[in-house]
Write an enzyme that holds these catalytic residues in place. Structure first.
Site, mmCIF file in Angstrom:
data_model
loop_
_atom_site.group_PDB
_atom_site.id
_atom_site.type_symbol
_atom_site.label_atom_id
_atom_site.label_comp_id
_atom_site.label_asym_id
_atom_site.label_seq_id
_atom_site.Cartn_x
_atom_site.Cartn_y
_atom_site.Cartn_z
ATOM 1 N N CYS A 108 33.141 36.299 40.728
ATOM 2 C CA CYS A 108 34.298 35.330 40.268
ATOM 3 C C CYS A 108 33.481 33.946 39.802
ATOM 4 O O CYS A 108 34.177 33.854 38.487
ATOM 5 C CB CYS A 108 35.521 34.897 39.803
ATOM 6 S SG CYS A 108 36.694 37.066 40.509
ATOM 7 N N HIS A 401 40.051 36.254 31.132
ATOM 8 C CA HIS A 401 38.913 35.913 32.532
ATOM 9 C C HIS A 401 38.446 37.723 32.643
ATOM 10 O O HIS A 401 37.247 38.203 33.737
ATOM 11 C CB HIS A 401 39.741 36.449 34.561
ATOM 12 C CG HIS A 401 38.776 35.833 35.414
ATOM 13 N ND1 HIS A 401 37.958 34.987 35.077
ATOM 14 C CD2 HIS A 401 39.203 36.164 36.237
ATOM 15 C CE1 HIS A 401 37.131 35.520 36.242
ATOM 16 N NE2 HIS A 401 38.055 36.316 37.229
ATOM 17 N N CYS A 436 38.025 30.050 42.276
ATOM 18 C CA CYS A 436 37.911 31.611 43.667
ATOM 19 C C CYS A 436 37.467 32.501 42.885
ATOM 20 O O CYS A 436 37.140 33.027 42.108
ATOM 21 C CB CYS A 436 39.180 32.235 44.253
ATOM 22 S SG CYS A 436 40.582 32.204 42.047
#
Lengths: 453, 342
Positions: A108, A401, A436
């Site tokens: 990510c 996301h 993160c």
């Protein structure tokens, strides 16, 4: 030759001393609207999505026919045939086909790492301008053959004689033919990211109420940003989608409070993590244009924010010594210290909302004297973040996301907001980004905008 | 399988040497495999035809003076087979360690599986007083004294000892010792103190024969299980027992399918204890020499997704103490606790 020799770029070769002091500036950003997986982008490939994000940026910044130093991008979920995803996207765009492409992957944090890579190439004097980006589509995830079939096929490939080939094929079992979808669990623990976060959530005693508040703010702030036209020069519609489809402007604490917990249900503590305070699987792409001041000035592009510095941390989550998504809590204090800053010097903080609880756990850790002393080796706690300075235009809970695309979504959003505030307040304004990533990793960045251009 | 007998000078037990000429070493696994199947089916026949499985509370025909046979089974030519080792490691998730010279260190759990047919041959002997099928594997202790490498050939000596009362029946140990064969220049084979005489791997498996009465067990309080914070989870499909049977040769029907397990009184197929132990050991990923012990709790009914916690004080050769706990997160019951020291 270390620097570009495109006729349009007139910069002279520079010495090492001089080159090491060059600044890299975010000058433009673009993304597709983000869409929940399996929806409007279900049939779009990651290459198509990334090309769309590039094309929007090229149109906005007038880059058609331009040879850039590099385009760096990547996807977390990538089919083997997309090994050169970025270069292929460049070839499908209006950029000069002599522009190189680099594929990067850091889960990510991919978009953060591509931004760092392009900015560093610029700061080292290797290139004058480049694009950093990321893309992901859970709808276009690779499906692979099972381990049994894979072994048989490899053996078949090595076999020379017909007998050897038949022998290889004879090992095939019906069950081997079932396709395998990509695992979303951490390979070393078998736990999903949500289950990992649930353990951290329980350890920090984060409440359902606090998590739902983060989610509610995220949706309301992102909705306001869309309403105010903030994203007009940051997003290009794609496949008929003009806004992030996960956005729920009318969500409320009541609605969020009605959702059932989905993670942490087998722990001893009350489960608090729901679909409302966790990010959904999302499809989308984003990109930012980064350049030297001279390169931007030649093209009349604004210097939105300087890319000051990056730091990446990784934590040992495998045996539960630290939470899977807590690495940014370690990375940011190191980054701030290296730049002679404290958290209180930061005007805007962006913490990627993998889960509302991820944001809360990082904030709690920075306020916790014991954590800061024992884990970070700091005499004083890092400190508190004023919520009015946090994720001011919403974040991933509302926008969604698409793993690798989140970093550059935040870089573009923050750079624009920092610039607006720097001009309005007539002072330099500094922002911190925290993202993160799987594998216990976390990337953080410092951006700074100035009132002048 | 033919046998020839003599008496061990060290243990006083009758040595029964399984007839496997060293030149046939490579074929041993195959021979042992058929022995195992025959042994297992003998056990089933005995269980299904000869007498019902002993039930708790019922005194078994032998009474309290049941004796374990004073024998030891010896099998030489057990080859640490590369393909078999690789397949085993794949199923239990072990990462094989290779030395720079290209030798691969044998996984400790594989060595147990390799010698298991010899242990089965002992348990299924006509003079073995307890039924093989229905035995409950309670615990295991392994002293892995020196690295063993893929391609090596070892000798196994197996004995059963220490029949003792247990609160649910009778417990006894099956001890397996693996040794390297003597190299040229070694002194007399079998002489105590010669390097090859020391086992490179010793496993002690504790089994329970339910309902067999050999006296009253001392009351022992088992400490209440307190689940640790999970650090991992396993996803075990209903075929887990068949996958492990294929690479270990342990084809006990209670592991193979729900139907075959129910026929033997289980609620459904359960995971092999040594699958659970090997997988737990693989998570610690530590090289030999090492010592590990595992204690089994509730049967791990398949399919399952048990919670797992790994605690260790270091990694690889820097690991000295480690614990893996595998438990049922819903019912908060342990399936297995494995401890490693090195």
């Amino acid at each position: 030759m270390s620097s570009e020799s495109h006729p349009a770029t007139t910069s002279q070769p520079t010495g090492p001393q001089e080159r090491s002091q060059r600044a890299a500036w975010v000058v433009a950003g673009n993304r597709t609207p983000f869409a929940r997986s399996g929806g409007q982008y279900a049939s779009a490939s990651v290459q198509e999505l990334f090309t769309a994000a590039l094309e929007g940026l090229i149109a906005r910044a007038g880059l058609a026919g331009e040879r850039l130093g590099a385009v760096a991008g990547g996807a977390v979920l990538k089919q083997p045939r997309s090994f050169n995803l970025v270069r292929e996207s460049v070839l499908g765009s209006a950029l000069d086909p002599q522009t190189p492409g680099i594929d990067v992957q850091q889960a990510c944090a991919t978009g953060m790492e591509t931004t760092s890579l392009i900015a560093n190439k610029i700061r080292c004097g290797q290139i004058e301008a480049g694009i950093a980006g990321g893309v992901d589509s859970a709808s276009d995830a690779p499906i692979v053959v099972g381990e049994g079939l894979r072994r048989v096929l490899l053996q078949l490939n090595r076999a020379r004689s017909t007998a050897d080939k038949l022998k290889a094929l004879s090992k095939l079992r019906p069950g081997d033919l079932a396709p395998v979808a990509p695992g979303v669990n951490e390979p070393r623990t078998g736990l999903s990211m949500g289950e990992h976060q649930a353990i951290t959530t329980a350890a920090w005693g984060l409440t359902r109420q606090a998590q739902d508040e983060i989610a509610e703010f995220s949706h309301h702030r992102l909705a306001e940003a869309w309403e105010s036209g903030f994203f007009d020069d940051l997003v290009t519609p794609f496949r008929g989608v003009t806004r992030d489809t996960n956005l729920r402007p009318d969500t409320s604490m009541e609605k969020l409070g009605g959702l059932s917990p989905v993670f942490g249900t087998s722990l001893d503590t009350e489960p608090t993590m729901t679909a409302g305070n966790s990010t959904p699987l999302t499809d989308g792409a984003s990109a930012v244009l980064i350049a030297t001041q001279e390169w931007a000035a030649e093209r009349g592009l604004p210097l939105l924010a300087e890319v000051l510095d990056f730091e990446t941390a990784a934590v040992d989550f495998v045996d539960g010594h630290e939470g899977l998504l807590m690495a940014p809590a370690y990375a940011a204090p190191r980054l701030l210290a290296r730049n002679g800053l404290t958290l209180q010097d930061i005007d805007l903080v962006e913490i990627h909302e993998a889960f509302a609880a991820t944001v809360l756990a990082i904030l709690a850790a920075w306020e916790d004297a014991e954590f800061c002393r024992d884990r970070l080796g700091l005499e004083q706690p890092v400190g508190a973040v004023d919520r009015r300075r946090l994720n001011v235009h919403g974040s991933s809970l509302a926008a969604g996301h698409p793993f690798a695309a989140t970093g550059t979504r935040i870089v573009a959003t923050l750079a624009k907001e920092l610039k607006a505030r720097a001009v309005a307040e007539d002072r330099p304004v500094t922002g911190l980004i925290s993202v993160c990533a799987a594998g216990g990793q976390g990337a953080v960045a410092l951006l700074r905008a100035y009132p002048g251009n | 399988m033919t046998e020839h007998h003599d008496t061990s000078p060290e243990t006083g037990r009758q040595r029964i040497v399984l007839d496997t000429a060293p030149s046939l070493g490579g074929l041993y696994a195959k021979a042992a495999g058929s022995t195992l199947v025959r042994g297992a089916s003998t056990g089933i026949r005995r269980a299904l035809k000869g007498a019902p499985l002993p039930r708790p509370g019922k005194r078994s025909p032998g009474g309290p003076d049941l004796g374990l046979p004073p024998v030891e089974l010896v099998a030489s030519g057990l080859a640490v087979d590369a393909e078999g080792h690789e397949a085993f490691c794949r199923v239990v998730g072990a990462r094989p360690r290779s030395s720079p010279s290209g030798r691969t260190e044998a996984f400790s759990g594989y060595l147990h599986a390799m010698a298991f047919p010899v242990a089965m041959a002992l348990l299924t002997r006509d003079d073995f007083p307890l039924p093989t099928v229905g035995l409950v594997h309670l615990a295991n202790t392994v002293e892995h004294a020196a690295p063993v490498f893929v391609g090596e050939t070892l000798e196994a000596v197996v004995r059963a000892e220490d029949l003792r009362p247990h609160r649910a029946g009778a417990a006894f140990d099956v001890v397996v010792e693996l040794r390297r064969p003597p190299a040229d220049g070694d002194t007399a084979p079998g002489a105590p103190g010669t390097p090859w005489n020391r086992p490179v791997w010793t496993g002690r498996s504790v089994y329970l024969a339910r309902g067999v009465d050999v006296g009253t067990a001392a009351e022992s309080e088992r400490p209440a299980f307190v689940p640790p914070v999970p650090t991992a989870r396993w996803q075990l499909g209903s075929g887990t027992g068949r996958e492990y049977a294929a690479v270990s040769g342990d084809v006990n029907p209670i592991h193979l399918s729900a139907a075959s397990a129910r026929a033997l009184g289980m609620k459904g197929a359960i995971a092999h204890g040594m699958y659970t132990a090997s997988r737990a050991l693989a998570m610690l990923d530590a090289p030999a020499p090492l010592r590990w012990e595992v204690e089994f709790g509730a049967p791990l009914l398949l399919p399952a997704s048990p919670a797992v916690a790994v605690e260790r004080d270091g990694r690889g050769s820097d690991l000295h103490d480690g614990t893996v706990t595998v438990w049922d997160a819903k019912r908060k019951r342990p399936y297995a606790v494995l401890r490693l020291h090195r």
